[in-house]
Motif scaffolding. Structure first.
Motif, mmCIF file in Angstrom:
data_model
loop_
_atom_site.group_PDB
_atom_site.id
_atom_site.type_symbol
_atom_site.label_atom_id
_atom_site.label_comp_id
_atom_site.label_asym_id
_atom_site.label_seq_id
_atom_site.Cartn_x
_atom_site.Cartn_y
_atom_site.Cartn_z
ATOM 1 N N SER A 45 0.180 3.625 8.438
ATOM 2 C CA SER A 45 -0.715 3.054 7.430
ATOM 3 C C SER A 45 -1.778 2.147 8.034
ATOM 4 O O SER A 45 -2.567 1.544 7.299
ATOM 5 C CB SER A 45 0.092 2.257 6.394
ATOM 6 N N LEU B 254 -8.903 5.344 4.353
ATOM 7 C CA LEU B 254 -7.819 5.875 3.528
ATOM 8 C C LEU B 254 -7.529 7.346 3.816
ATOM 9 O O LEU B 254 -6.350 7.715 3.940
ATOM 10 C CB LEU B 254 -8.129 5.669 2.039
ATOM 11 N N TRP C 155 -5.887 1.838 -2.975
ATOM 12 C CA TRP C 155 -6.557 1.306 -1.787
ATOM 13 C C TRP C 155 -7.569 0.223 -2.164
ATOM 14 O O TRP C 155 -7.600 -0.865 -1.576
ATOM 15 C CB TRP C 155 -7.251 2.461 -1.076
ATOM 16 N N LEU D 290 0.834 -1.197 0.000
ATOM 17 C CA LEU D 290 0.000 0.000 0.000
ATOM 18 C C LEU D 290 0.870 1.249 0.000
ATOM 19 O O LEU D 290 0.624 2.197 -0.760
ATOM 20 C CB LEU D 290 -0.920 -0.003 1.215
#
Length: 367
Positions: free
Chosen positions: A247, A252, A288, A164
């Motif tokens: 993260s 998001l 995402w 990610l």
């Protein structure tokens, strides 16, 4: 010239050698290079005399810097064939899928720049060797695309949320980073590349996949390795805890805000965060979403999903604008369609994943 193709005789069997040969563009993949490579692999897959395949890049600077973005920009800007940009992605993904599923051992020797479409080819190979000067990245957030060429597959297989982070920031990984997270199998010295080919030529390749794979594995392991203590320090090792902490979570926008607000004294980190800060907000959502959706997908369905995403990107303004700002006008001031991640409507994200492709409506004809 776009690619060089050689068939190298061994004591028994032959090596198929494909050299990506456009050093002036860092061996960026043009539509013609993709077509030519696909045709060669289709032929070699059925050829009894070809026992294994090697990919490498010409010149000193790159294995492959990705797709030829200037060529893509021309297609996006033209009025003659609105489907041409999507056809480029269909051909590229078909090639990557072919390499993933190739019935004979495939070796990639990555040096210098290995990014975007170059990482798609590299990651698809069964044996992934790198030289100490390698730099890997998926920097699509800077041009309004998304990490494609099977990245939904290989980024999901990295530890923690490093995949990610790579997609959101276009993080550039050095040789130590790449080995640490398994994006390459081993490092070799540059002068070992020709030695490897010479060693392979001395062998008898039977055409029996399992036996040839075992022999190849032993030969590769016998190569001289660089002194790993002399390789660059792994930036990921230094920042893995930061990446995991910042993260974490299921939202998001909060993750993006955490990354942007973190006060971390590191040039590498600041370069990553600046890519995110100036990158395309729609891309952040695509990264995402694609990683979440791909967790339970087959490789075939990953490429089908990415094709749908890419086709939609070619019909929205961000991709053309991102290429313009970065490579054409070089003002580095893209006017994205939405100013922040929080401003992107759900409907805009969802439309990148429709329709869902299957065996009856797949323009890549993956089988």
């Amino acid at each position: 010239m776009s690619i060089q193709v050689q068939e190298i005789a061994c004591r028994e069997g032959n090596i198929g050698l494909i050299t990506l040969d456009s050093p002036a563009t860092l061996n960026a993949l043009s539509a013609s290079m993709i077509r030519e490579t696909q045709a060669v692999l289709d032929q070699w897959a059925e050829a009894d005399h070809i026992s294994l395949v090697i990919f490498r890049g010409a010149g000193e600077r790159a294995f492959c810097a990705g797709g030829n973005i200037r060529e893509l920009y021309g297609a996006l800007s033209g009025d003659e064939d609105p489907d041409a940009p999507a056809e480029f992605f269909a051909s590229e993904y078909r090639l990557d899928y072919t390499i993933h599923r190739f019935p004979k051992p495939v070796i990639a020797i990555g040096h210098g720049v290995v990014m975007g479409g170059g990482l798609g080819i590299f990651s698809a190979c069964r044996y992934r060797l790198v030289t100490p000067d390698v730099t890997l990245a998926m920097p699509e957030i800077t041009i309004g695309l998304f990490p494609d060429v099977g990245a939904s597959w290989f980024l999901n297989r990295l530890p923690g949320r490093i995949g990610l982070f790579m997609g959101l920031t276009g993080a550039r990984l050095n040789v130590s980073d790449v080995l640490r997270v398994g994006l390459a199998d081993m490092a070799i010295l540059p002068d070992q590349v020709d030695s490897l080919i010479e060693r392979l030529k001395e062998e008898r390749w039977t055409g029996e996949s399992a036996a040839d794979d075992n022999r190849l594995f032993r030969l590769v392991k016998q190569l001289e390795h660089p002194d790993y203590r002399a390789l660059p320090t792994s930036e990921l090792a230094r920042h893995e805890q930061d990446i995991a902490r910042l993260s974490a979570g299921d939202e998001l926008p909060a993750i993006v805000e955490n990354l942007l607000a973190a006060e971390i004294d590191s040039d590498w980190w600041q370069g990553c965060v600046n890519n995110l800060r100036n990158g395309c907000p729609v891309t952040a959502w695509l990264v995402w979403t694609q990683l979440k959706k791909a967790q339970q997908m087959s490789l075939k369905d990953v490429f089908r999903m990415e094709y749908t995403m890419a086709a939609r990107c070619t019909r929205r303004p961000d991709l053309r604008e991102g290429i313009r700002a970065r490579l054409i006008d070089k003002d580095h001031k893209p006017a994205w369609s939405f100013p922040t991640v929080r401003d992107v409507p759900d409907a805009v994200v969802e439309e990148h994943f429709e329709p869902e492709l299957n065996d009856s409506n797949d323009p890549m004809a993956l089988r």
